[in-house]
Design an enzyme around this catalytic site. Structure first.
Site, PDB file in Angstrom:
ATOM      1  N   GLN A 239       0.830  -1.204   0.000  1.00  0.00           N
ATOM      2  CA  GLN A 239       0.000   0.000   0.000  1.00  0.00           C
ATOM      3  C   GLN A 239       0.868   1.260   0.000  1.00  0.00           C
ATOM      4  OE1 GLN A 239      -3.228  -1.945   2.945  1.00  0.00           O
ATOM      5  NE2 GLN A 239      -3.758   0.154   2.427  1.00  0.00           N
ATOM      6  N   ARG A 386      -9.715  -0.185   7.041  1.00  0.00           N
ATOM      7  CA  ARG A 386     -10.631   0.715   6.342  1.00  0.00           C
ATOM      8  C   ARG A 386     -10.985   1.937   7.185  1.00  0.00           C
ATOM      9  NH1 ARG A 386     -14.436  -0.999   1.588  1.00  0.00           N
ATOM     10  NH2 ARG A 386     -14.878   1.075   0.798  1.00  0.00           N
ATOM     11  N   CYS A 387      -9.953   2.539   7.782  1.00  0.00           N
ATOM     12  CA  CYS A 387     -10.197   3.771   8.504  1.00  0.00           C
ATOM     13  C   CYS A 387      -8.876   4.491   8.657  1.00  0.00           C
ATOM     14  CB  CYS A 387     -10.793   3.517   9.890  1.00  0.00           C
ATOM     15  SG  CYS A 387      -9.693   2.651  11.020  1.00  0.00           S
ATOM     16  N   GLU A 762     -13.279   5.455   3.660  1.00  0.00           N
ATOM     17  CA  GLU A 762     -13.314   4.811   4.961  1.00  0.00           C
ATOM     18  C   GLU A 762     -14.465   5.269   5.836  1.00  0.00           C
ATOM     19  OE1 GLU A 762      -9.286   5.862   5.757  1.00  0.00           O
ATOM     20  OE2 GLU A 762      -8.538   3.984   4.944  1.00  0.00           O
TER      21      GLU A 762
END
Lengths: 808, 284
Positions: A239, A386-387, A762
């Site tokens: 990522q 996802r945040c 997110e």
């Protein structure tokens, strides 16, 4: 017949910001033409895989690799002893700790990497793994962080001095040999005083369970060391490819220009692919040793059990208010279970991420947060699933505390939120725990949401349902889940955000080709977000060339400008800003070229959609396509040939997307089965670049929120065995389990972002988890429930009903 | 998730299958759809040096509906069960149950024979076949023999089939009356938290016969004769339902796992059975 191209036609032709441009990525993904790491096949490529520990805590007395080396096709078996001379048996973590690459004398969690078997193919590697004989001596296992802080058992001997004292860690003093750090924010004394003297105080303890981001593609890499020219190429599910390049250089000693990191197509990340894993190091070493490319790919069990968990926060809260419900203070203590190594992926100065956003969307005058990080015998990780960093935990905490306070006050929870929201005119708003919220209009969003779902009608229906239940007419309860969240994303300003010393700016480099098309490269990397679609839209609007004529490329460190990658909803806030700024540099040069071509002064032309026009004479213009050609074929005095620009963007602040969610749920008290009748999600992500992609992001984020709230967990037994190591037990929702989502929006642009965008990927996860959870809890509120921990799977919901006496 | 090396056999007829079984004994296993065996091999929990793939053996994929009974070949897939219109009218409980097994991809491969022969207590077909009083035909070196489904299951993965025998077909007496297959599961693809198969015959307003079997609530499927008996002669009123549930609860022996503790499973088993009986009765 239409014989004139209107301005509207020209705007539409660009497919710029605000239109639902179809995703350009989908053609290859839907036809099986994606190119993922495991698709990479190189001549002579070897395959490496791990011998993993069956024990959660054990001393390693010996490792015998001789039988494994007899397996046809097995070439080498690496252990810590092989890596030690290179100094690679341990590696630094993103959190200032270090982590064993291969077990160095002991193991600290089940599934820990013990030896790396390198073979001609993955079948031989698997056979070799079976034959590596490891002699373990079991040690006492600690899976409870509270017990860990009291235990005589030392998990990390390497962090205890020879005289038995406990040296400070990367984040200050440590209180116990299994303690990692204490991190504080806010004013403790004032908060204690406010709470002690408050008219009303509500308290609650809650456990945000350990879970795991579960990208469809697991982690993996291919390392290829070319010994002739000394260059290492590393393909991987990264990522943050540039950060990986720097880390690899720092720990391997290979000069950074000799390392090329490539992130090809990535099948989802969700934080799981931010950190550095032993598989990367071992693959690189194995390639150096063998002189051949080496591939390592996790299987699903490896992924669930060992790479990067999320959450695992034990949170204790106190919230004080006036009798009328005006909140006066908030206190939060977290015991954070980090597993065997502290490998949390957070900006360096934030060992608990942005947990100090836990005052949420509310005007809370005083607050205090304290987080204690603790070692246990569980896998390391602590990523932002996802945040943005720990924001899901923070929002869950405050959105539960609001509900608990509403119960204490006997107030409607929607109204309690309304009277405590930060008001529109208070922005920019500095919260008690330090963050400066850039913008917001919470009341407008909340009112719109409540009206859309007919909130009062829902409450009336719920009241009737309770009556019917008590009268024996139904066995289903109805829950109304509310959540209002503020995210903090777009990390971040270099002055306070870095990872391993690397400032968290991002970048974009644009080259306009002579014929009026372009390529733009960024320091981010899409994992499904659709960057190739949306960044081209930003550029189309900024430089007046059609999005369809702009290629977006990411993920190759030899070609892309340096950036910190994609996670924490930072791509649009940071790289999107860099893209706009680079586009503006292009436009500035284009303006000079246009003025030259039109034989007027620079200030006498202005940009209009796809061209520069002479002010007051719209018939005199040069299109961007014409200007691009001129940049390459005309000698213009005082202007260099070519049309390129690069921008490195250091954001002045974070962005603060927000949203209002409502979930309506029916719960069968006899079976514990919840049925989501309705889910309404209003998101305000500032300027909307592509509404279709936003909607897709919201659907995906809500689905992962549903998963976490209703069953997705990494559970351990007392011996540290992972109980949820396959997708049979680890809940990954399918279309069947997912309700229809209604999406909505308001638009409050970020005042400091070049295009006003805030990021959205997110938000639905951050806001969705408390919304689903609150729906479950709300259903039982009329029967005395205050709080019950997630995950709300069938048996736990049933247990709540049972404990409330609803089965008698 | 890579199995140990194994020899792959693909005989063209049953004689060939039996020959491989005879030659290799315990080292050989037959595979139908492979949806239980292959994961076990990949996890290296099943050691199968000789894998015998049944897919080229003819005559195992037929569905025949006779006057008194239904014959289903061992290699008939769950998808074929669902798609078979004749079966849907002759024994609709089969489709209702098959639709609750796993997901469409699994149902295209997973077979009736594999599902009933493997002895996995989580599988849905064994309990269903006990409810329907099916008979399993196995063939071995000494020829064919029939084993009633209600006598087939001994413990988890332990059945009355000998290692050198192959289950070739399932024969079901034509079911009569109302039916229901009720299953609670955590998600698509999951085994049952609790499942109940009920077939019930109504005469006048009274229950003439009832067969009840439960899934994944013991180490074998549970045919609860007493639960069925509790309904016979009643109007399937609340008292009868309670008696049936109580009888069933005496017969099951669930264990705690990720689906929940024992008390929860027993409670849900009762709820699921009650619902299954009510639905079956409404269709009777």
């Amino acid at each position: 017949m239409k014989d004139e191209v209107t301005r509207e036609d020209r705007v539409a032709n660009l497919k710029g910001m605000g239109c639902s441009r179809k995703r350009v990525e989908d053609a290859r993904f839907t036809q099986g033409k994606g190119n993922y790491v495991d698709d990479i096949k190189l001549d002579g490529m070897l395959f490496g895989d791990f011998v993993r520990s069956p024990y959660a805590h054990a001393r390693i007395k010996s490792i015998d690799t001789s039988a494994a080396l007899e397996v046809p096709g097995v070439l080498a078996v690496l252990t810590a002893d092989d890596l030690r001379p290179l100094g690679l048996h341990w590696m630094p973590t993103l959190a200032g700790d270090k982590q064993m690459v291969l077990a160095d004398g002991k193991v600290l969690f089940q599934g820990q990497e013990v030896a790396f078997v390198v073979a001609e193919d993955r079948y031989a590697a698997a056979d070799g793994i079976e034959l590596v004989e490891v002699d373990y001596e079991e040690l006492p296992v600690i899976v409870d962080p509270f017990e860990s802080l009291k235990s005589d058992v030392v998990l990390r001997e390497d962090l205890v001095a020879e005289d038995g004292s406990i040296p400070a860690g990367a984040h200050g003093p440590r209180k116990h040999h299994n303690h990692i750090f204490t991190w504080e924010a806010g004013d403790k004394d004032t908060t204690d005083e406010v709470i002690a003297n408050a008219e009303v105080v509500a308290e609650e303890s809650m456990y945000y369970h350990r879970t795991h981001p579960c990208p469809l593609e697991t982690c993996g890499c291919v390392a290829s060391m070319d010994k002739v020219n000394g260059k290492l190429t590393l393909w991987g599910t990264f990522q943050a490819p540039h950060a990986i390049r720097t880390v690899v250089s720092l720990i391997s000693g290979i000069e950074e220009h000799n390392i090329r990191v490539i992130s090809p197509d990535i099948g989802g990340g969700f934080g799981n692919k931010v950190g550095a894993y032993p598989g990367y190091v071992c693959s690189v070493v194995a390639s150096i040793v063998t002189g051949k490319p080496v591939k390592w790919i996790e299987d699903r069990m490896d992924n669930l059990m060992t790479t990067a968990f999320a959450r695992d926060y034990w949170m204790k809260g106190q919230i004080s208010a006036t009798k009328e419900g005006k909140i006066t203070g908030l206190k939060c203590h977290v015991t954070a279970d980090h597993g065997g190594f502290d490998a949390c992926a957070d900006p360096t100065k934030f060992p608990a991420g942005f947990m100090n956003i836990c005052t949420g969307s509310y005007d809370i005058p005083t607050a205090h947060l304290e987080v204690d990080g603790v070692y246990t015998n569980k896998a390391p990780g602590g990523v932002s699933y996802r945040c943005s960093f720990r924001v899901t935990e923070a929002v869950y905490f405050i959105e539960r505390m609001i509900e608990v306070l509403a119960i204490k006050l006997n107030m409607d929870a929607a109204e309690l939120r309304r009277i405590n929201f930060i008001r529109k005119e208070q922005f920019p708003y500095t919260a008690a725990l330090g963050w400066e919220y850039d913008s917001g209009d919470y009341h407008t969003a909340w009112d719109k949401a409540l009206k859309a779902v007919d909130y009062d009608g829902l409450r009336a229906e719920q009241a009737q349902r309770v009556e019917d239940f008590k009268a024996g007419k139904t066995r289903k309860l109805m829950g109304i889940g509310l959540s209002f969240f503020t995210e903090i994303v777009g990390a971040g300003p270099v002055k306070n955000c870095d990872i391993l010393g690397l400032g968290m700016f991002d970048s974009c480099e644009i080259r306009i080709h002579p014929t009026g098309s372009a390529i733009a490269r960024l320091g981010t990397i899409s994992q499904g977000q659709g960057h190739a679609t949306t960044f081209a839209q930003i550029l189309a609007s900024e430089i007046g060339l059609p999005a369809d004529s702009i290629t977006i490329e990411e993920g190759d460190t030899d070609t892309a400008p340096y950036g910190l990658g994609t996670y924490g909803s930072r791509s649009t806030p940071v790289a999107g800003a860099a893209t706009a700024m680079a586009g503006r540099k292009i436009r500035a040069k284009a303006q000079m070229i246009a003025a030259y071509l039109l034989e007027v002064h620079d200030n006498d032309v202005e940009f209009d959609v796809d061209r520069f026009v002479v002010k007051g004479a719209p018939e005199k213009f040069k299109t961007m396509k014409e200007i691009a050609f001129a940049a390459y074929n005309q000698a213009i005095p005082g202007i260099e040939p070519g049309l390129e620009a690069v921008s490195y963007y250091d954001p002045p602040n974070m962005t603060y997307p927000f949203g209002a969610y409502v979930c309506v749920m029916d719960i069968d008290v006899d079976t514990g089965v919840p049925e989501i009748r309705r889910f309404y999600a209003l998101d305000d992500c500032g300027t909307r670049i592509n509404p279709m992609i936003i909607e897709g992001q919201v659907h995906g984020g809500l689905t992962e929120a549903l998963a976490v709230a209703l069953g997705q967990e990494i559970a351990y037994d007392d011996m540290g065995n992972v109980k949820t190591g396959t997708l049979m037990d680890f809940f990954l929702p399918t279309a069947w389990e997912v309700p229809n989502y209604e999406t909505d929006f308001t638009v409050t642009p970020s005042p400091h972002h070049p295009i006003g965008a805030k990021g959205v990927g997110e938000s639905p996860h951050v806001g969705g988890v408390p919304c689903f959870s609150n729906a479950v809890q709300d259903a039982f509120r009329p029967f005395g429930n205050t709080h019950t921990n997630m995950p709300h799977d069938h048996w736990r919901i049933w247990r709540t009903a049972n404990e409330l006496g609803l089965h008698d | 998730m890579i199995p140990a090396a194994f020899e792959y056999h693909r005989p063209q007829d049953m004689a060939g299958v039996l020959a491989v079984l005879e030659e290799h004994g315990d080292d050989a296993r037959v595979m139908a759809g492979g949806h239980s065996l292959i994961p076990m091999m990949k996890l290296r929990m099943a050691d199968v040096p000789h894998l015998i793939d049944l897919q080229d053996v003819g005559g195992l994929s037929d569905i025949e509906i006779g006057d008194d009974s239904i014959r289903i070949g061992a290699m008939v897939t769950q998808a074929a069960i669902i798609d078979h219109d004749g079966l849907a009218s002759a024994a609709p409980i089969l489709r209702e149950a098959a639709l609750q097994i796993a997901d469409p991809q699994v149902r295209y491969m997973g077979t009736v024979g594999g599902n009933v022969a493997n002895g996995d207590p989580g599988n849905d077909m064994p309990g269903l076949m006990q409810c329907l009083d099916a008979v399993f035909t196995v063939v071995g070196p000494d020829g064919e023999r029939d084993i009633p489904a209600r006598d087939f299951y001994e413990a988890a993965y332990m059945t009355a089939r000998e290692d050198d025998e192959v289950l070739t077909r399932v024969t079901i007496p034509l079911p009569k009356g109302g039916y229901a297959y009720e299953k609670q599961k955590r998600k698509i693809g999951d085994y049952a938290t609790a499942a109940a198969a009920v077939q019930i015959v109504k005469e006048g307003g009274t229950c003439a016969s009832a067969a009840i079997a439960m899934t994944n609530l013991s180490d074998t499927p549970v045919f609860s004769e007493t639960a069925g008996a509790a309904l016979v002669g009643t109007s399937v009123d609340d008292a009868a339902l309670k008696a049936a549930v109580a009888a069933m609860l005496d017969d099951i022996d669930p264990t705690e796992d990720n689906r929940g503790p024992i008390a929860f499973k027993k409670h849900v088993a009762g709820v699921i059975l009650r619902r299954a009986i009510e639905r079956a009765w409404s269709r009777a």
